[in-house]
Scaffold this active site. Structure first.
Site, mmCIF file in Angstrom:
data_model
loop_
_atom_site.group_PDB
_atom_site.id
_atom_site.type_symbol
_atom_site.label_atom_id
_atom_site.label_comp_id
_atom_site.label_asym_id
_atom_site.label_seq_id
_atom_site.Cartn_x
_atom_site.Cartn_y
_atom_site.Cartn_z
ATOM 1 N N GLU A 158 0.856 -1.192 0.000
ATOM 2 C CA GLU A 158 0.000 0.000 0.000
ATOM 3 C C GLU A 158 0.884 1.232 0.000
ATOM 4 O O GLU A 158 2.033 1.172 0.431
ATOM 5 C CB GLU A 158 -0.867 0.043 1.271
ATOM 6 C CG GLU A 158 -1.855 -1.077 1.387
ATOM 7 C CD GLU A 158 -2.484 -1.134 2.784
ATOM 8 O OE1 GLU A 158 -2.308 -0.197 3.579
ATOM 9 O OE2 GLU A 158 -3.138 -2.137 3.060
ATOM 10 N N LYS A 174 2.254 4.560 1.561
ATOM 11 C CA LYS A 174 2.335 5.074 2.933
ATOM 12 C C LYS A 174 2.059 6.571 2.875
ATOM 13 O O LYS A 174 2.818 7.324 2.271
ATOM 14 C CB LYS A 174 3.719 4.799 3.540
ATOM 15 C CG LYS A 174 3.828 5.257 4.989
ATOM 16 C CD LYS A 174 5.091 4.724 5.637
ATOM 17 C CE LYS A 174 5.098 4.881 7.147
ATOM 18 N NZ LYS A 174 5.289 6.244 7.597
ATOM 19 N N ARG A 202 -2.533 9.438 11.857
ATOM 20 C CA ARG A 202 -3.424 8.279 11.955
ATOM 21 C C ARG A 202 -4.770 8.684 12.527
ATOM 22 O O ARG A 202 -4.826 9.456 13.490
ATOM 23 C CB ARG A 202 -2.746 7.268 12.883
ATOM 24 C CG ARG A 202 -3.412 5.918 12.992
ATOM 25 C CD ARG A 202 -2.979 5.063 11.840
ATOM 26 N NE ARG A 202 -3.431 3.692 11.939
ATOM 27 C CZ ARG A 202 -2.663 2.682 12.297
ATOM 28 N NH1 ARG A 202 -1.403 2.892 12.644
ATOM 29 N NH2 ARG A 202 -3.127 1.459 12.314
ATOM 30 N N ARG A 252 -4.122 8.514 16.935
ATOM 31 C CA ARG A 252 -3.353 7.301 17.204
ATOM 32 C C ARG A 252 -3.270 7.006 18.696
ATOM 33 O O ARG A 252 -3.207 5.867 19.117
ATOM 34 C CB ARG A 252 -1.961 7.524 16.615
ATOM 35 C CG ARG A 252 -1.005 6.455 16.887
ATOM 36 C CD ARG A 252 0.334 6.881 16.349
ATOM 37 N NE ARG A 252 1.335 6.018 16.881
ATOM 38 C CZ ARG A 252 2.365 5.569 16.203
ATOM 39 N NH1 ARG A 252 2.527 5.936 14.953
ATOM 40 N NH2 ARG A 252 3.237 4.805 16.758
ATOM 41 N N PHE A 271 -7.245 2.557 5.168
ATOM 42 C CA PHE A 271 -6.570 1.338 4.714
ATOM 43 C C PHE A 271 -7.035 0.103 5.481
ATOM 44 O O PHE A 271 -6.622 -1.000 5.165
ATOM 45 C CB PHE A 271 -5.049 1.462 4.769
ATOM 46 C CG PHE A 271 -4.508 2.083 6.024
ATOM 47 C CD1 PHE A 271 -4.458 1.358 7.191
ATOM 48 C CD2 PHE A 271 -4.046 3.393 6.012
ATOM 49 C CE1 PHE A 271 -3.949 1.931 8.349
ATOM 50 C CE2 PHE A 271 -3.531 3.973 7.162
ATOM 51 C CZ PHE A 271 -3.488 3.241 8.335
ATOM 52 N N LYS A 282 6.961 -0.939 7.486
ATOM 53 C CA LYS A 282 7.081 0.314 6.735
ATOM 54 C C LYS A 282 8.433 0.228 6.066
ATOM 55 O O LYS A 282 9.426 -0.102 6.713
ATOM 56 C CB LYS A 282 6.972 1.542 7.623
ATOM 57 C CG LYS A 282 7.798 1.462 8.869
ATOM 58 C CD LYS A 282 7.535 2.626 9.774
ATOM 59 C CE LYS A 282 8.205 2.376 11.103
ATOM 60 N NZ LYS A 282 8.057 3.343 12.097
HETATM 61 P P1 AMP Z 1 5.570 5.447 11.496
HETATM 62 O O1 AMP Z 1 4.693 6.549 12.014
HETATM 63 O O2 AMP Z 1 6.751 5.902 10.747
HETATM 64 O O3 AMP Z 1 5.823 4.395 12.560
HETATM 65 O O4 AMP Z 1 4.739 4.657 10.396
HETATM 66 C C1 AMP Z 1 3.537 4.030 10.678
HETATM 67 C C2 AMP Z 1 2.402 4.984 10.409
HETATM 68 O O5 AMP Z 1 2.254 5.194 9.016
HETATM 69 C C3 AMP Z 1 1.064 4.440 10.811
HETATM 70 O O6 AMP Z 1 0.825 4.595 12.180
HETATM 71 C C4 AMP Z 1 0.121 5.286 9.992
HETATM 72 O O7 AMP Z 1 -0.158 6.498 10.687
HETATM 73 C C5 AMP Z 1 0.941 5.653 8.767
HETATM 74 N N1 AMP Z 1 0.461 5.057 7.511
HETATM 75 C C6 AMP Z 1 0.397 5.709 6.342
HETATM 76 N N2 AMP Z 1 -0.068 4.928 5.368
HETATM 77 C C7 AMP Z 1 -0.337 3.714 5.927
HETATM 78 C C8 AMP Z 1 -0.844 2.471 5.425
HETATM 79 N N3 AMP Z 1 -1.165 2.309 4.155
HETATM 80 N N4 AMP Z 1 -0.963 1.449 6.315
HETATM 81 C C9 AMP Z 1 -0.627 1.600 7.617
HETATM 82 N N5 AMP Z 1 -0.144 2.736 8.138
HETATM 83 C C10 AMP Z 1 0.004 3.795 7.307
#
Ligand code: AMP
Length: 553
Positions: free
Chosen positions: A254, A256, A261, A276, A345, A424
């Site tokens: 998907e 990102k 969130r 979040r 998503f 990620k």
């Molecule tokens: P990080 O904040 O760097 O830990 O990355 C995870 C965050 O990416 C998640 O908590 C979401 O807020 C965001 N995110 C963006 N796109 C997606 C996606 N397609 N699936 C899951 N999380 C996503």
């Protein structure tokens, strides 16, 4: 239960270094909770330093200074808030500071050892803290100090130690969520994994403890998600395309999104939006509420990201979302400056049915049918092909998003878990500036473009090849690159051209591996084109020596 008894349990737990023994002590605390449901529920929260259920974003909203003032007032005429603060600077921990005073003298109640009335109950503390949280408006800080003073004034030193820590959210006696889960399981003889599930769906330790005691396993299993009560978001860990391809036959890929969130609860009439951290951010994000009301025909819980967009609907950097996210005042004005849009998503619940235990792809199908015209739907690709993944990644970057997420298509939704089911994509470890020394003419629609660029590092006066970058470059960029490189073609054989070193690409990659395929003896794994280094000539490109260094040879 008397608050003094809770303080005794807490002190024993705090003094115990071993995790297993701590679980035993927490189990004892729950077993000793007494008959009423309230006490048990409160204890399951207090022992973690919580006052409210985890789904409830209510806070006491009392500053440390107000707490110091309440302590000082209860400690007697000779103690000021500044004294408490000074002690804290010396001792380093508010519980120890509070325990250093004798309370109750203010109403002549300090006749017991260590002060205290010995009749303060856990429930009274809880009720007073609820009143304290509810105090709002002008004069509310004074009211909060008064209420807190009334509690400290009835505390013994030991009670004060834990009261102060609960109030300032600094319990720190070594009891985490897992300890409470295991304590509930042991105290009421139910399996820990079922307690865990119940905690995930209800997000309320107090309620789960009571249900485990009163209704056992059947009751726990009957707990479901509730519209309007947030669950913890499933989290991702960093990972590479290699990790994904090695873990699953097919990977769900998907985009990102670079936003914040959100978890959206729509009960058929009303919409609530949580962050979040499960904070209620509904009022700050009217676009999300409008979206739910327009596009959702059934009650649902959706998981997604809210992204700031410009007038064309293109994404803006994450900082722009922050300007909107927790805004309490002038939301309409802020909305004029920055518009936000939700992209979903995942889907946790639809029309009375919980989907947490369904595989990701099925949850995504449900989401897709819920958002049938595609509005607000994050696309999901299923593939086992690394080039296809590279292309999705390049498209994501091209469209202004952060990159890609790689997910296990069969995974269930595990609230609060940072697991290996969602990766990620790790940002490139490094980028290298490499010289383009060859290319291939494309095929079909791309026959007039050069693509598949051969990359080289410098080695002495010459160049050694180290990889090829092919996927994920848009037609527009390919056209530009062809214009630049065509004049440098030295020879051509079939589709393949040999280029004189002239143009330097910035290339990201996941790792460097030894490889007989290229003359450098190494190959870049998952190279991606990041751009042309306009400021660099081939002489400034990376050397083989540097590659050896990076490879750790
Ligand atoms: P990080 O904040 O760097 O830990 O990355 C995870 C965050 O990416 C998640 O908590 C979401 O807020 C965001 N995110 C963006 N796109 C997606 C996606 N397609 N699936 C899951 N999380 C996503």
């Amino acid at each position: 239960m008397e608050f003094a008894a809770f303080a005794t349990h807490a002190a024993e737990i705090e003094a115990e270094p071993a995790d297993l023994e701590i679980v035993d002590l927490v189990t004892e605390l729950f077993e000793d909770a007494g008959e009423t449901d309230d006490d048990l529920a409160i204890l399951a929260r207090f022992v973690q330093g919580r006052v409210f259920p985890a789904w409830d974003s209510t806070t006491l909203d009392i500053g440390p200074r107000s707490c110091y003032e309440a302590i000082a007032r209860a400690a007697g005429r000779n103690v000021s808030a500044a004294d408490v603060e000074d002690d804290l600077a010396e001792v380093g921990e508010i519980g120890a500071v509070a325990a250093g005073y004798e309370f109750g003298g203010q109403q002549g109640l300090g006749a017991f050892t260590g002060g205290g009335t010995n009749d303060l109950t856990v429930r009274e503390v809880h009720e007073t803290l609820i009143d304290l949280a509810a105090a709002e408006g002008s004069g509310s800080q004074d009211r909060k100090v008064d209420l807190l003073f009334s509690l400290f004034n009835r505390c013994s030193s030991e009670e004060a130690r834990y009261l102060a820590r609960i109030v300032l959210s600094e319990m720190r006696i070594g009891v985490g969520e897992g300890t409470v889960r295991d304590g509930i399981a042991a105290a009421f003889d139910v399996p820990a994994d079922r307690v865990e599930r119940a905690l995930q769906v209800s997000n309320d330790y107090g309620r789960v403890a009571v249900v485990a005691r009163e209704e056992g396993l059947e009751g726990l299993d009957a707990l479901d998600l509730e519209l309007g009560r947030p669950v913890q978001a499933m989290l991702a860990q960093a990972g590479t395309v290699t990790d994904a391809l090695e873990s699953w036959d097919e990977t769900a890929v998907e985009w990102k999104y670079d936003g914040a969130r959100v978890q959206v609860h729509y009960d058929g009439e009303e919409t609530t939006v949580f962050s979040r951290n499960m904070e209620n951010v509904t009022d700050a994000l009217p676009e999300v509420v409008e979206f739910a009301e327009e596009f959702l025909e059934q009650p649902a819980i959706l998981d997604g990201e809210v992204v700031a967009v410009d007038e064309e609907g293109d994404p803006l950097p994450f900082q722009e979302v922050l300007r909107r996210f927790r805004r309490k005042h002038d939301v309409a004005k802020a909305r004029e400056d920055v518009t936000v849009e939700p992209v979903f998503f995942d889907c946790l619940h639809v029309a009375g049915e919980d989907l947490l235990d369904d595989p990701l792809v099925e949850r995504h199908d449900r989401l897709e049918s819920l958002l049938s015209d595609g509005e607000g739907l994050s696309k999901l690709w299923l593939t086992g092909d690394s080039e296809a993944i590279e292309e999705i990644d390049a498209d994501a970057l091209e469209s202004g998003h952060e990159g890609i997420m790689l997910k296990d298509p069969a995974s269930t939704y595990s609230p609060g878990r940072r697991g290996k089911h969602w990766l990620k994509r790790k940002p490139d470890v490094e980028t290298l500036d490499l010289v383009v020394t060859g290319a291939e003419w494309g095929e079909g629609r791309r026959a007039t473009f050069l693509g598949t660029f051969l990359l080289s590092v410098r080695d002495g006066d010459g160049y050694e090849t180290i990889g090829k970058v092919a996927t994920g470059i848009t037609d527009e960029t390919l056209a530009e690159l062809t214009d630049r490189l065509e004049p440098h073609i030295r020879t051509q054989e079939g589709q393949t051209v040999d280029l004189e070193p002239a143009v330097v690409f910035e290339v990201g990659y996941e790792e460097i591996q030894s490889s007989p395929t290229y003359s450098a003896g190494y190959a870049l794994r998952f190279p991606r084109f990041l751009g042309v280094r306009e400021d660099k000539d081939p002489e400034d490109a990376e050397t083989l020596e540097r590659v050896l260094e990076l490879q750790g040879t």
